[in-house]
Design an enzyme around this catalytic site. Structure first.
Site, short mmCIF file in Angstrom:
data_model
loop_
_atom_site.label_atom_id
_atom_site.label_comp_id
_atom_site.label_asym_id
_atom_site.label_seq_id
_atom_site.Cartn_x
_atom_site.Cartn_y
_atom_site.Cartn_z
N SER A 161 8.45 4.18 -0.87
CA SER A 161 7.26 3.49 -1.36
C SER A 161 7.07 3.72 -2.86
CB SER A 161 6.03 3.98 -0.60
OG SER A 161 4.91 3.21 -0.95
N THR A 216 0.87 -1.18 0.00
CA THR A 216 0.00 0.00 0.00
C THR A 216 0.91 1.23 0.00
OG1 THR A 216 -1.82 1.16 1.07
CG2 THR A 216 -0.38 -0.09 2.52
N GLU A 217 0.61 2.18 -0.89
CA GLU A 217 1.59 3.22 -1.22
C GLU A 217 1.87 4.19 -0.08
OE1 GLU A 217 -1.14 2.49 -3.00
OE2 GLU A 217 -2.12 4.27 -3.83
N ASN A 218 1.04 4.15 0.97
CA ASN A 218 1.34 5.01 2.12
C ASN A 218 2.34 4.39 3.08
OD1 ASN A 218 -1.00 3.28 2.48
ND2 ASN A 218 -1.16 4.15 4.52
#
Lengths: 224, 236
Positions: free
Chosen positions: A99, A57-59
């Site tokens: 990320s 997840t990009e966070n």
């Protein structure tokens, strides 16, 4: 037409769960995968037994797990949709530049996203309708389609108004050019080929002519 | 002797002046330094340019800073969020400026700014309206768009633990933009859940080395934005 499956009648088309289930068959063992918000999130539930998949997840989390049990929620452990999630044993946290280095650097294998429109050359529009009064918001969509090796799309074949979402060229603002590899709709599985949209699989109770009539560009029958 | 610890949020933000560019850590509520933002509202500095992934929610934290008309421009990737009405309402009447940046490009611009890299090329946004007017260059057969590094006067961030040198560790996905913002700001101000003596943090697990951090204030029990929003709270 209704595409909901119904146990009392012959099944026609795939519902949202079944679209996610069909896409999940194409997630290989060992894949690092990023899932978009909406139907793509459901893919997690349907990856076949025996395959180990790591969700990004990009966070800032690699190894995203299921939703937390009641009472176990942590507001500092969330996904890109800002929903609270869990981390699997063996998960890793990192900052945003790392990320997106994973994304932009081509280290994520598969990304599954929704779409407003897909063009026959693989162009994708999924972030803006271009309406003048809308608040523009892009998030990580452009980074994902530019950087992830394989982009899969799950979408209804047509809009609620019945307009084709698979088109010759996108009328909405693009998210990326020539980025989509495969599309899973309620009617069929369709690849982007060098010759345009190529049908490779029909949903139950659907015939080729039905799909062709609801596609806004040339459709090749690629079934073997 | 180096000691970056201060006693109150009001003290650490006191020199933020009108027209400053401020990076604010957080992704939604995770990592949002809500007590520092509220101290900035108390201070009243205006005409600020704020860099954050979002624009806050409800009427607390970043949304309250915007609602208090202290922000003239937002640089962000996703200005719409659930419970976010303050920014959209001001934007639609032309009262606040928006620079929309893809999330990964935003992160890399901040990282580059902090790393002394003035600009870089990325494939993100090529062929889209967000690349219009920008330099395109082809490398090894693929087009890339020129993006500039981003620096700021201040960064306001939140961390789990700090020591008196300013070494920081974070909590889970509350880390997000904070480590790179700490690098890109002239003055980095961190609110820490706890502050310990030098040597108490394992050097192997420190995420932000202390030289990127200028001021630390302990906020032992920080407010949770979603809880304040659910309670209908407003700041001030």
């Amino acid at each position: 037409m209704s595409t909901q499956s119904n146990s009392l009648e012959k099944q026609v088309g795939w519902n949202r769960e079944e679209m996610a289930k069909r896409a999940a068959l194409d997630i290989h063992d060992g894949a690092y995968v990023n899932l978009g918000i909406g139907i793509p999130e459901k893919v997690v539930q349907y990856v076949p037994e025996g395959r180990e998949v790591i969700y990004h997840t990009e966070n800032g989390l690699l190894g995203m797990g299921e939703a937390p049990a009641p009472g176990e929620e942590d507001s500092e452990l969330i996904n890109a949709g800002k929903k609270m999630v869990t981390a699997i044993p063996g998960a890793a946290y990192f900052h945003h530049a790392d990320s997106f280095a994973m994304i932009r650097g081509g280290h994520i294998d598969i990304c599954v996203l929704g779409a407003m429109q897909v063009a026959e050359n693989g162009d994708l529009a999924n972030w803006s309708t271009g309406a003048k009064d809308a608040i523009p918001a892009v998030g990580g969509a452009m980074d994902l389609v530019a950087g992830v090796k394989t982009i899969y799309i799950i979408t209804q074949h047509c809009t609620k108004a019945g307009e084709p979402k698979l088109v010759e060229s996108c009328s909405y603002p693009l998210t990326g050019q020539k980025v989509v590899k495969r599309i899973y709709t309620d009617l069929a599985v369709i690849d982007i080929s060098t010759d345009g949209f190529k049908l490779i699989e029909l949903a139950p109770g659907i015939d080729f002519d039905t799909v062709r009539d609801q596609t806004g560009a040339r459709l090749i029958d690629g079934r073997t | 002797m180096i000691d970056k610890r201060f006693d109150s949020p009001a003290e650490v933000v006191a020199d933020i002046c009108d027209g400053a560019t401020i990076m604010i850590g957080g992704f939604g509520e995770a990592g949002s330094p809500i007590e520092l933002i509220h101290a900035l509202i108390d201070l009243g500095a205006k005409n600020l340019t704020v860099v954050n992934n979002n624009t806050g929610s409800g009427h607390v934290g970043l949304a309250a800073l915007i609602e208090n008309r202290q922000v003239s421009k937002m640089i962000c990737s996703f200005p719409r969020t659930a419970n976010s009405t303050v920014f959209p309402d001001l934007y639609q009447v032309g009262e606040i400026e928006l620079e929309l940046v893809p999330q990964g490009t935003l992160a890399e611009r901040i990282r580059a700014g902090g790393a002394g890299v003035p600009a870089f090329y990325t494939a993100t946004s090529v062929g889209t309206e967000l690349a219009e007017g920008k330099e395109i260059r082809n490398f090894e057969g693929r087009d890339y768009v020129l993006e500039y590094g981003l620096k700021s006067d201040f960064a306001l961030i939140k961390c789990e633990q700090a020591d008196r040198y300013g070494n920081l560790i974070y909590n889970k996905t509350a880390r997000n933009f904070s480590p790179i913002m700490a690098m890109a700001a002239e003055t980095t101000i961190a609110q820490a859940g706890a502050c310990v003596e030098a040597g108490e943090l394992d050097p192997e697990v420190i995420i932000t080395p202390g030289l990127f951090v200028n001021r630390i204030v302990t906020v032992a029990d920080p407010a949770r934005e979603s809880r304040l929003v659910a309670e209908g709270r407003r700041y001030p």
